[in-house]
Design a protein around this motif. Structure first.
Motif, PDB file in Angstrom:
ATOM      1  N   HIS A  78      -1.525 -22.488   3.173  1.00  0.00           N
ATOM      2  CA  HIS A  78      -1.019 -23.739   2.609  1.00  0.00           C
ATOM      3  C   HIS A  78      -2.084 -24.258   1.646  1.00  0.00           C
ATOM      4  O   HIS A  78      -3.086 -24.834   2.065  1.00  0.00           O
ATOM      5  N   THR A  79      -1.864 -24.033   0.362  1.00  0.00           N
ATOM      6  CA  THR A  79      -2.899 -24.358  -0.632  1.00  0.00           C
ATOM      7  C   THR A  79      -3.062 -25.863  -0.807  1.00  0.00           C
ATOM      8  O   THR A  79      -4.119 -26.317  -1.236  1.00  0.00           O
ATOM      9  N   GLY A  80      -2.020 -26.629  -0.502  1.00  0.00           N
ATOM     10  CA  GLY A  80      -2.124 -28.090  -0.513  1.00  0.00           C
ATOM     11  C   GLY A  80      -2.673 -28.643  -1.807  1.00  0.00           C
ATOM     12  O   GLY A  80      -2.281 -28.244  -2.906  1.00  0.00           O
ATOM     13  N   SER A  81      -3.622 -29.557  -1.675  1.00  0.00           N
ATOM     14  CA  SER A  81      -4.184 -30.234  -2.840  1.00  0.00           C
ATOM     15  C   SER A  81      -5.103 -29.347  -3.653  1.00  0.00           C
ATOM     16  O   SER A  81      -5.549 -29.730  -4.731  1.00  0.00           O
ATOM     17  N   GLY A  82      -5.386 -28.144  -3.153  1.00  0.00           N
ATOM     18  CA  GLY A  82      -6.180 -27.201  -3.932  1.00  0.00           C
ATOM     19  C   GLY A  82      -7.215 -26.483  -3.090  1.00  0.00           C
ATOM     20  O   GLY A  82      -7.865 -27.090  -2.232  1.00  0.00           O
ATOM     21  N   ILE A  83      -7.365 -25.191  -3.338  1.00  0.00           N
ATOM     22  CA  ILE A  83      -8.328 -24.385  -2.585  1.00  0.00           C
ATOM     23  C   ILE A  83      -8.702 -23.156  -3.412  1.00  0.00           C
ATOM     24  O   ILE A  83      -7.865 -22.593  -4.124  1.00  0.00           O
ATOM     25  N   LEU A  84      -9.951 -22.762  -3.339  1.00  0.00           N
ATOM     26  CA  LEU A  84     -10.399 -21.487  -3.891  1.00  0.00           C
ATOM     27  C   LEU A  84     -10.380 -20.463  -2.755  1.00  0.00           C
ATOM     28  O   LEU A  84     -10.851 -20.761  -1.650  1.00  0.00           O
ATOM     29  N   HIS A  85      -9.839 -19.296  -3.024  1.00  0.00           N
ATOM     30  CA  HIS A  85      -9.907 -18.254  -1.994  1.00  0.00           C
ATOM     31  C   HIS A  85     -10.081 -16.889  -2.629  1.00  0.00           C
ATOM     32  O   HIS A  85      -9.804 -16.675  -3.812  1.00  0.00           O
ATOM     33  N   GLU A  86     -10.579 -15.974  -1.809  1.00  0.00           N
ATOM     34  CA  GLU A  86     -10.868 -14.605  -2.213  1.00  0.00           C
ATOM     35  C   GLU A  86     -10.114 -13.672  -1.271  1.00  0.00           C
ATOM     36  O   GLU A  86     -10.082 -13.895  -0.057  1.00  0.00           O
ATOM     37  N   GLU A  87      -9.468 -12.647  -1.848  1.00  0.00           N
ATOM     38  CA  GLU A  87      -8.725 -11.665  -1.049  1.00  0.00           C
ATOM     39  C   GLU A  87      -9.201 -10.274  -1.452  1.00  0.00           C
ATOM     40  O   GLU A  87      -8.879  -9.795  -2.534  1.00  0.00           O
ATOM     41  N   MET A  88      -9.947  -9.635  -0.577  1.00  0.00           N
ATOM     42  CA  MET A  88     -10.471  -8.306  -0.858  1.00  0.00           C
ATOM     43  C   MET A  88      -9.879  -7.303   0.128  1.00  0.00           C
ATOM     44  O   MET A  88      -9.724  -7.604   1.317  1.00  0.00           O
ATOM     45  N   PHE A  89      -9.517  -6.131  -0.378  1.00  0.00           N
ATOM     46  CA  PHE A  89      -8.972  -5.102   0.498  1.00  0.00           C
ATOM     47  C   PHE A  89     -10.019  -4.674   1.524  1.00  0.00           C
ATOM     48  O   PHE A  89     -11.199  -4.496   1.194  1.00  0.00           O
ATOM     49  N   ASP A  90      -9.575  -4.532   2.755  1.00  0.00           N
ATOM     50  CA  ASP A  90     -10.452  -4.065   3.821  1.00  0.00           C
ATOM     51  C   ASP A  90     -10.529  -2.539   3.724  1.00  0.00           C
ATOM     52  O   ASP A  90      -9.739  -1.816   4.336  1.00  0.00           O
ATOM     53  N   ASN A  91     -11.492  -2.069   2.941  1.00  0.00           N
ATOM     54  CA  ASN A  91     -11.598  -0.643   2.651  1.00  0.00           C
ATOM     55  C   ASN A  91     -12.717   0.020   3.450  1.00  0.00           C
ATOM     56  O   ASN A  91     -13.430   0.892   2.945  1.00  0.00           O
ATOM     57  N   THR A  92     -12.865  -0.409   4.686  1.00  0.00           N
ATOM     58  CA  THR A  92     -13.826   0.245   5.556  1.00  0.00           C
ATOM     59  C   THR A  92     -13.495   1.735   5.650  1.00  0.00           C
ATOM     60  O   THR A  92     -12.353   2.109   5.938  1.00  0.00           O
ATOM     61  N   ILE A  93     -14.476   2.578   5.366  1.00  0.00           N
ATOM     62  CA  ILE A  93     -14.234   4.024   5.343  1.00  0.00           C
ATOM     63  C   ILE A  93     -13.972   4.535   6.751  1.00  0.00           C
ATOM     64  O   ILE A  93     -14.828   4.461   7.628  1.00  0.00           O
ATOM     65  N   ARG A  94     -12.761   5.018   6.982  1.00  0.00           N
ATOM     66  CA  ARG A  94     -12.393   5.595   8.274  1.00  0.00           C
ATOM     67  C   ARG A  94     -12.361   7.119   8.222  1.00  0.00           C
ATOM     68  O   ARG A  94     -12.457   7.780   9.245  1.00  0.00           O
ATOM     69  N   SER A  95     -12.210   7.653   7.019  1.00  0.00           N
ATOM     70  CA  SER A  95     -12.220   9.093   6.820  1.00  0.00           C
ATOM     71  C   SER A  95     -12.715   9.385   5.407  1.00  0.00           C
ATOM     72  O   SER A  95     -12.292   8.722   4.455  1.00  0.00           O
ATOM     73  N   TRP A  96     -13.604  10.351   5.286  1.00  0.00           N
ATOM     74  CA  TRP A  96     -14.137  10.673   3.964  1.00  0.00           C
ATOM     75  C   TRP A  96     -13.062  11.283   3.067  1.00  0.00           C
ATOM     76  O   TRP A  96     -13.015  11.022   1.875  1.00  0.00           O
ATOM     77  N   TRP A  97     -12.148  12.080   3.646  1.00  0.00           N
ATOM     78  CA  TRP A  97     -11.170  12.789   2.839  1.00  0.00           C
ATOM     79  C   TRP A  97      -9.853  12.035   2.714  1.00  0.00           C
ATOM     80  O   TRP A  97      -9.206  12.092   1.665  1.00  0.00           O
ATOM     81  N   LYS A  98      -9.436  11.347   3.780  1.00  0.00           N
ATOM     82  CA  LYS A  98      -8.146  10.671   3.746  1.00  0.00           C
ATOM     83  C   LYS A  98      -8.283   9.278   3.127  1.00  0.00           C
ATOM     84  O   LYS A  98      -9.034   8.448   3.623  1.00  0.00           O
ATOM     85  N   PRO A  99      -7.560   9.003   2.029  1.00  0.00           N
ATOM     86  CA  PRO A  99      -7.654   7.679   1.397  1.00  0.00           C
ATOM     87  C   PRO A  99      -7.190   6.559   2.328  1.00  0.00           C
ATOM     88  O   PRO A  99      -6.345   6.764   3.200  1.00  0.00           O
ATOM     89  N   THR A 100      -7.750   5.376   2.135  1.00  0.00           N
ATOM     90  CA  THR A 100      -7.309   4.187   2.863  1.00  0.00           C
ATOM     91  C   THR A 100      -6.090   3.610   2.148  1.00  0.00           C
ATOM     92  O   THR A 100      -6.175   3.215   0.987  1.00  0.00           O
ATOM     93  N   ARG A 101      -4.960   3.565   2.830  1.00  0.00           N
ATOM     94  CA  ARG A 101      -3.716   3.073   2.222  1.00  0.00           C
ATOM     95  C   ARG A 101      -3.630   1.564   2.371  1.00  0.00           C
ATOM     96  O   ARG A 101      -3.915   1.006   3.434  1.00  0.00           O
ATOM     97  N   GLN A 102      -3.213   0.889   1.291  1.00  0.00           N
ATOM     98  CA  GLN A 102      -3.053  -0.556   1.293  1.00  0.00           C
ATOM     99  C   GLN A 102      -1.690  -0.896   0.692  1.00  0.00           C
ATOM    100  O   GLN A 102      -1.447  -0.640  -0.484  1.00  0.00           O
ATOM    101  N   GLU A 103      -0.804  -1.457   1.517  1.00  0.00           N
ATOM    102  CA  GLU A 103       0.512  -1.882   1.027  1.00  0.00           C
ATOM    103  C   GLU A 103       0.826  -3.254   1.584  1.00  0.00           C
ATOM    104  O   GLU A 103       0.626  -3.512   2.782  1.00  0.00           O
ATOM    105  N   LEU A 104       1.300  -4.133   0.717  1.00  0.00           N
ATOM    106  CA  LEU A 104       1.550  -5.508   1.155  1.00  0.00           C
ATOM    107  C   LEU A 104       2.542  -6.204   0.236  1.00  0.00           C
ATOM    108  O   LEU A 104       2.800  -5.780  -0.894  1.00  0.00           O
TER     109      LEU A 104
END
Length: 422
Positions: free
Chosen positions: A203-229
């Motif tokens: 709820h941004t309301g009267s105003g807010i700064l926010h940052e949204e970064m993909f959680d790309n913690t490496i779980r596998s060196w070969w398998k890419p981290t999938r991000q869908e939203l």
């Protein structure tokens, strides 16, 4: 060489599909052979089923129009460009199937507000990040993997993570990690046993700064981290626009119930469906549903037949139809307003599940101006918000590279003021 191999695979896939279709179209008829009562009984049942479906279709609110928005190449951009080429050569349906596999595109669906009130915009992201990708390493030096600190005011963002996750930090001092509504190992099927907090209501309301970064913690060196939203922008009543900013995370069977029947699964993200209600803190009557229909199945929405606004976005599958109007994959269908009654959706494909996001609600019928990252009541408020941002009234943006301790110190040194228009 890799691209040539990719095109060859697509050509073989298309050729196989054509051959299979041709066989089905030209196989001989056995109606003239000896009587087979069991088959006649099956045919009678099939005819009865078709008649029932036609009756359901005739009762459905019709589709006003279907619209498809541009899909842009990013994360990884090379895959996105390949998908663009595939779409030009083999069509949107083939590109959509390959996008689900290799990822690399984002689609902002800019709704024709106020026709879609209270829904302002829906963005579908489908990305992946590989630890071994040299282009990714180069791109990350000048293009962050996510969205660095930016301003929002006057509306609600609903961020629903299908696969992967987000790390959220804002100017109020809130840090949240959330995601993964679907089970990747289950081929993206909705299940009722996930307790992940997969949806954020900001709820941004009267105003807010926010940052949204993909959680790309490496779980596998070969398998890419999938991000869908999905990220959905919701307008709110004028009386609620200048409230204090706040964030709520939802997920699990109590907060976002899953309703299943023989041919469909419905995850209730907001509002109510089939006697269950989500815990989402909505400001006006609406519902947000993630639906999957099995091949040949039917799904009916009749919870709030008076909702004037109703629309849907197709994430997967080309078999979806409403009142005999086909709705292709990656398209938005706007249901005819001004008509009360159920909305009947059918999966006409006999092999593939269709997957879509369904939105419905009552229009707000209030003045609304959307500009950049703000949805306020008029242009004067928009201009005032930009002016206040320049003067640091919402705090100061920070680098996405800051550690959590550094970010906290930055927030404490640059506090924001809220309720600016009151």
């Amino acid at each position: 060489m890799k691209f040539v191999f990719l095109l060859l695979c697509i050509w073989l896939t298309e050729a196989d599909a054509f051959a299979t279709t041709s066989f089905r179209l030209h196989r001989p008829s056995y109606h003239g052979m000896a009587e087979q009562p069991a088959e006649h009984t099956a045919e009678a049942r099939a005819e009865s089923s078709i008649t029932t479906k036609k009756e359901n279709v005739s009762l459905s609110r019709p589709v006003a129009r279907v619209e498809t928005f541009a899909r842009l190449p990013v994360w990884p951009v090379v895959n996105g460009v390949v998908l663009w080429m595939i779409q030009q050569l083999f069509g949107a349906a083939t590109a959509a199937a390959w996008e689900d596999w290799i990822t690399g595109r984002v689609c902002p669906n800019f709704f024709a507000y106020p026709e879609t009130s209270p829904f302002v915009m829906l963005v579908h992201h489908c990305h992946s990040f590989a630890a071994w990708d040299p282009i990714r390493c180069l791109q990350a030096t000048f293009f962050p993997e996510g969205f660095s600190a930016h301003l929002h005011a006057g509306f609600v963002t609903v961020t629903y993570i299908l696969d992967g996750g987000f790390v959220h930090r804002d100017s109020v001092g809130v840090r949240q990690t959330y995601g993964n509504a679907l089970h990747s190992e289950n081929h993206g099927v909705l299940t009722g046993n996930t307790e992940h907090k997969h949806t954020q209501w900001l709820h941004t309301g009267s105003g807010i700064l926010h940052e949204e970064m993909f959680d790309n913690t490496i779980r596998s060196w070969w398998k890419p981290t999938r991000q869908e939203l999905y990220q959905l922008w919701l307008n709110v009543p004028i009386s609620e626009k200048m409230n204090e900013p706040m964030t709520v995370l939802l997920g699990g069977s109590e907060e976002t119930p899953l309703i299943q029947d023989a041919t469909s699964r419905t995850l209730v993200l907001a509002g109510n469906f089939a006697g269950t209600t989500a815990a989402a803190p909505i400001h006006s009557p609406l519902c947000i549903l993630h639906v999957q229909i099995e091949p040949g199945g039917t799904w009916i929405y009749n919870e709030e037949p008076h909702f004037e606004t109703a629309l849907l976005y197709v994430r997967k599958g080309n078999g979806l139809a409403c009142a005999e109007t086909p709705i292709p994959v990656h398209s938005v269908a706007y249901i005819e307003p001004g008509i009360q009654g159920p909305i009947v959706l059918q999966n006409t494909d006999r092999d593939t599940v269709v997957d879509f996001l369904f939105l419905a609600g009552d229009p707000l019928r209030e003045p609304c101006v959307s500009s950049g990252s703000m949805v306020l009541s008029n242009s004067l408020e928009i201009n005032q918000a930009y002016s206040d941002y320049q003067r640091g009234m919402f705090g100061m943006p920070w680098s996405h590279k800051l550690s959590d301790d550094e970010w906290k110190k930055h927030i404490e040194a640059n506090p924001q003021r809220t309720n600016l228009f009151r």
